[in-house]
Scaffold this motif. Structure first.
Motif, mmCIF file in Angstrom:
data_model
loop_
_atom_site.group_PDB
_atom_site.id
_atom_site.type_symbol
_atom_site.label_atom_id
_atom_site.label_comp_id
_atom_site.label_asym_id
_atom_site.label_seq_id
_atom_site.Cartn_x
_atom_site.Cartn_y
_atom_site.Cartn_z
ATOM 1 N N LEU A 69 1.073 -1.132 0.044
ATOM 2 C CA LEU A 69 -0.064 -0.123 -0.043
ATOM 3 C C LEU A 69 0.762 1.100 0.093
ATOM 4 O O LEU A 69 2.022 1.175 0.175
ATOM 5 C CB LEU A 69 -0.782 0.219 1.375
ATOM 6 C CG LEU A 69 -1.817 -0.903 1.433
ATOM 7 C CD1 LEU A 69 -2.709 -0.966 2.557
ATOM 8 C CD2 LEU A 69 -2.860 -1.137 0.254
ATOM 9 N N ALA A 70 0.346 2.383 -0.202
ATOM 10 C CA ALA A 70 1.012 3.617 0.014
ATOM 11 C C ALA A 70 0.046 4.519 0.810
ATOM 12 O O ALA A 70 -1.094 4.423 0.889
ATOM 13 C CB ALA A 70 1.050 4.111 -1.799
ATOM 14 N N ARG A 71 0.766 5.581 1.071
ATOM 15 C CA ARG A 71 -0.055 6.538 2.147
ATOM 16 C C ARG A 71 -0.018 7.892 1.483
ATOM 17 O O ARG A 71 0.837 8.322 0.779
ATOM 18 C CB ARG A 71 0.890 6.985 3.527
ATOM 19 C CG ARG A 71 0.686 5.971 4.362
ATOM 20 C CD ARG A 71 1.068 6.236 5.851
ATOM 21 N NE ARG A 71 1.107 5.469 6.941
ATOM 22 C CZ ARG A 71 2.216 4.753 7.173
ATOM 23 N NH1 ARG A 71 3.426 4.866 6.591
ATOM 24 N NH2 ARG A 71 2.274 3.704 8.047
ATOM 25 N N GLU A 72 -1.173 8.209 1.483
ATOM 26 C CA GLU A 72 -1.601 9.716 0.888
ATOM 27 C C GLU A 72 -2.098 10.715 1.975
ATOM 28 O O GLU A 72 -3.373 10.445 2.273
ATOM 29 C CB GLU A 72 -2.535 9.772 -0.109
ATOM 30 C CG GLU A 72 -1.837 9.556 -1.423
ATOM 31 C CD GLU A 72 -3.134 9.534 -2.578
ATOM 32 O OE1 GLU A 72 -4.303 10.008 -2.087
ATOM 33 O OE2 GLU A 72 -2.994 9.204 -3.530
ATOM 34 N N ARG A 77 -3.646 3.871 -0.076
ATOM 35 C CA ARG A 77 -4.197 3.504 -1.445
ATOM 36 C C ARG A 77 -3.357 2.370 -2.012
ATOM 37 O O ARG A 77 -2.244 2.154 -1.095
ATOM 38 C CB ARG A 77 -3.954 4.823 -2.510
ATOM 39 C CG ARG A 77 -2.658 5.298 -2.698
ATOM 40 C CD ARG A 77 -2.492 6.038 -3.876
ATOM 41 N NE ARG A 77 -1.414 6.755 -3.864
ATOM 42 C CZ ARG A 77 -0.051 5.950 -4.475
ATOM 43 N NH1 ARG A 77 -0.255 4.955 -4.875
ATOM 44 N NH2 ARG A 77 1.179 6.835 -4.486
ATOM 45 N N ASN A 78 -3.581 1.591 -2.985
ATOM 46 C CA ASN A 78 -3.111 0.718 -3.468
ATOM 47 C C ASN A 78 -1.785 0.934 -3.725
ATOM 48 O O ASN A 78 -1.602 2.229 -4.822
ATOM 49 C CB ASN A 78 -3.881 -0.170 -4.354
ATOM 50 C CG ASN A 78 -4.873 -0.900 -3.952
ATOM 51 O OD1 ASN A 78 -4.865 -1.713 -2.889
ATOM 52 N ND2 ASN A 78 -5.887 -1.351 -4.802
ATOM 53 N N GLY A 79 -0.627 0.370 -3.677
ATOM 54 C CA GLY A 79 0.697 0.640 -4.283
ATOM 55 C C GLY A 79 0.575 0.265 -5.762
ATOM 56 O O GLY A 79 -0.530 -0.559 -6.263
ATOM 57 N N GLU A 80 1.405 0.540 -6.588
ATOM 58 C CA GLU A 80 1.582 0.247 -7.934
ATOM 59 C C GLU A 80 1.382 -1.030 -8.391
ATOM 60 O O GLU A 80 0.339 -1.671 -9.116
ATOM 61 C CB GLU A 80 2.733 0.554 -8.724
ATOM 62 C CG GLU A 80 2.650 1.018 -10.145
ATOM 63 C CD GLU A 80 3.943 1.488 -10.671
ATOM 64 O OE1 GLU A 80 4.393 0.747 -11.632
ATOM 65 O OE2 GLU A 80 4.674 2.566 -10.231
ATOM 66 N N ALA A 81 1.938 -2.011 -7.630
ATOM 67 C CA ALA A 81 1.908 -3.514 -7.921
ATOM 68 C C ALA A 81 0.489 -3.866 -7.476
ATOM 69 O O ALA A 81 -0.066 -4.929 -8.178
ATOM 70 C CB ALA A 81 2.844 -4.330 -7.318
ATOM 71 N N ALA A 82 0.029 -3.525 -6.261
ATOM 72 C CA ALA A 82 -1.283 -4.117 -5.769
ATOM 73 C C ALA A 82 -2.461 -3.598 -6.684
ATOM 74 O O ALA A 82 -3.048 -4.453 -6.746
ATOM 75 C CB ALA A 82 -1.386 -3.470 -4.370
ATOM 76 N N ALA A 83 -2.237 -2.236 -7.287
ATOM 77 C CA ALA A 83 -3.300 -2.223 -8.269
ATOM 78 C C ALA A 83 -3.449 -2.989 -9.573
ATOM 79 O O ALA A 83 -4.218 -3.189 -10.057
ATOM 80 C CB ALA A 83 -3.381 -0.556 -8.558
ATOM 81 N N ARG A 84 -2.145 -3.296 -9.849
ATOM 82 C CA ARG A 84 -2.114 -4.018 -11.107
ATOM 83 C C ARG A 84 -2.490 -5.649 -10.751
ATOM 84 O O ARG A 84 -3.084 -6.259 -11.936
ATOM 85 C CB ARG A 84 -0.764 -3.974 -11.747
ATOM 86 C CG ARG A 84 -0.549 -2.689 -12.516
ATOM 87 C CD ARG A 84 0.778 -2.558 -13.211
ATOM 88 N NE ARG A 84 1.005 -3.676 -14.228
ATOM 89 C CZ ARG A 84 2.114 -4.130 -14.742
ATOM 90 N NH1 ARG A 84 3.441 -3.547 -14.141
ATOM 91 N NH2 ARG A 84 2.253 -5.216 -15.457
#
Ligand SMILES: C[S@@+](CC[C@H](N)C(=O)[O-])C[C@H]1O[C@@H](n2cnc3c(N)ncnc32)[C@H](O)[C@@H]1O
Length: 338
Positions: A69-72, A77-84
Motif C-alpha cells: 500500500l502507499a500513504r496519501e 491507497r493501493n501501491g502500483e503492484a497491488a493496483a495491477r
C-alpha cells in the motif's frame, strides 16, 4: 556462513510466513478491491471491511511499509503492484494463484517435515495419484487449478512471443496447454500461426468457453489426449510450459522421447519452467518452488537446466540453448536436426 547473514537475516527468513500472510489476508478481506475505488482512511477501511480496531492500524501500516500500500496523508491507497496484480478484474490479477497459495499451499507448508520424512504430498485437494483426473472431477477444484496455472503463465506470454522466430514457423502444438491462454496470446501476436493445444479431454469445455471469451474460437484448436499414452500430432514447433515440473525425471525423459518424432525435422521443441540454475540469483526461489511441488503434487520437482539438456540430447535433439524468459523462468529451445 556468509558475513551478511547474521541473526537478523536468520530471523527474517524464519519468520517470513508472517509477511506472506499480510498480503494473502489483504486479498481474503477484499482490501485491494476496496482501495481500487479510491484512497481511504484507516477508519473507513476498518468499517467497510468489518475489522476490529485493535489490529487494523498495524495491518495497514505494515502493508504500507512493505510497499504493498502507499500513504496519501491520512489515507491509504493501493501501491502500483497491488493496483495491477491484486485487484479482481484487472488484466494482471493474480488472485487465482494467490487464492490457491493461501488455501492449499500455505497449510501444506505446515507439514513440510512430514513430507520430508515420507516423500508424500500434503495438499488436501486430492488423495489419488492421478491428481489431474481427481481435480478435474470437481468443478470448483478444476476452476481453481486452471486459474492458478494461468496466473503463473500469463506474465510470460509477451516474452514468449518475442523469444523465438515465430515468423519462420507455421504450426505449433502446445502440450499441457490447459484452456489455451498461452496459445491464444501467441496467435494474437503472430496471427499466421496454426496452433493446437493438447490437454486432457476433461478440459475441452473450459477451453471452448475460454476461446469464446477471448474471441479466438477457431484460431486455436483443442486436441484432447494423454501426452504419456496417446499419439502426439506432428508440428514444426512443440512447446510445453510449467508442466515438466509436475513429473519425475523418468516421466520427463519418457515424454521428451515421445515428443522428438512429433517435431518435424528442422523444427523446435520449446520448454519453459522455473528451472534450477546453480549459482543464479533465482536458485533459492526455484529450490523452494521444488519443495512446493513436492508438497502439492504426487511426484513433481523442479529440475536443472543441464539435466534437461541431457534428456533432450538423449532423445535426438541437436542444438539446445537456454535463455531467461521471465522472473525465475528459463526457456530452453531444442532443435531437431533436418
Ligand atoms: C501446471 S498446468 C500448466 C498449464 C499451462 N501450460 C500454463 O502454463 O498455463 C499442467 C497442465 O498439464 C496438463 N496435463 C497433465 N497431465 C497431462 C497428460 N497426461 N496429458 C495431457 N495434458 C496433461 C494439465 O491438465 C494442465 O493443463
Amino acid at each position: 556462513m556468509s558475513e551478511a547473514f547474521g541473526a537478523g537475516s536468520l530471523l527474517e527468513t524464519a519468520m517470513s510466513f508472517q509477511r506472506a500472510k499480510l498480503v494473502l489476508t489483504g486479498l481474503e478481506l477484499g482490501l485491494f478491491e476496496l482501495l481500487a475505488g479510491g484512497p481511504a482512511t484507516e477508519g473507513t477501511i476498518g468499517e467497510r471491511l468489518g475489522l476490529h480496531a485493535r489490529g487494523t492500524g498495524d495491518f495497514l501500516a505494515a502493508l504500507a511499509e512493505a510497499g504493498v500500500l502507499a500513504r496519501e496523508g491520512s489515507r491509504y491507497r493501493n501501491g502500483e503492484a497491488a493496483a495491477r496484480f491484486l485487484v479482481r478484474g484487472e488484466p494482471g490479477f493474480l488472485g487465482g494463484f494467490l487464492h490457491v497459495a493461501d488455501e492449499v499451499m500455505y497449510p501444506a507448508w505446515g507439514h513440510l517435515a512430514t513430507s520430508l520424512r515420507t516423500g508424500e504430498p500434503q495438499a488436501t485437494t486430492y488423495s489419488r495419484p492421478d491428481m489431474f483426473a481427481e481435480l478435474y472431477e470437481d468443478d470448483a477444484k478444476r476452476s481453481a487449478f486452471v486459474r492458478m496455472a494461468e496466473d503463473a503463465s500469463r506474465p510470460l506470454i509477451p516474452a514468449l512471443a518475442e523469444a523465438f522466430d515465430w515468423a519462420a514457423r507455421g504450426t505449433v502444438l502446445e502440450l499441457g496447454g490447459c484452456r489455451g491462454n498461452v496459445a491464444a496470446g501467441l496467435v494474437a501476436a503472430h496471427p499466421h500461426l496454426d496452433a493446437t493445444v493438447l490437454d486432457l479431454p476433461q478440459l475441452r469445455p473450459e477451453f471452448d468457453a475460454h476461446m469464446r471469451t477471448l474471441g479466438t474460437t477457431g484460431k486455436v484448436r483443442f486436441h484432447g489426449a494423454d501426452f504419456f499414452a496417446d499419439g502426439l500430432p506432428e508440428a514444426e514447433v512443440i512447446m510445453i510450459g510449467h508442466c515438466l515440473v509436475d513429473w519425475t525425471d523418468d516421466q520427463r525423459r519418457a515424454l521428451i522421447a515421445r515428443v522428438f518424432p512429433a517435431v518435424r525435422p528442422g523444427g523446435a521443441f520449446l520448454i519453459w519452467d522455473p528451472m534450477i540454475v546453480p549459482g543464479a540469483e533465482s536458485c533459492l526461489r526455484n529450490l523452494v518452488r521444488s519443495l512446493n511441488m513436492q508438497l502439492m503434487t504426487p511426484h513433481g520437482a523442479n529440475y536443472r537446466v543441464d539435466e534437461l539438456t541431457g534428456w533432450l540430447r538423449e532423445a535426438g535433439f541437436g542444438e539446445v540453448r537456454h535463455d531467461a524468459l521471465g522472473q525465475d523462468v528459463t526457456l530452453v529451445t531444442a532443435l531437431r536436426p533436418e
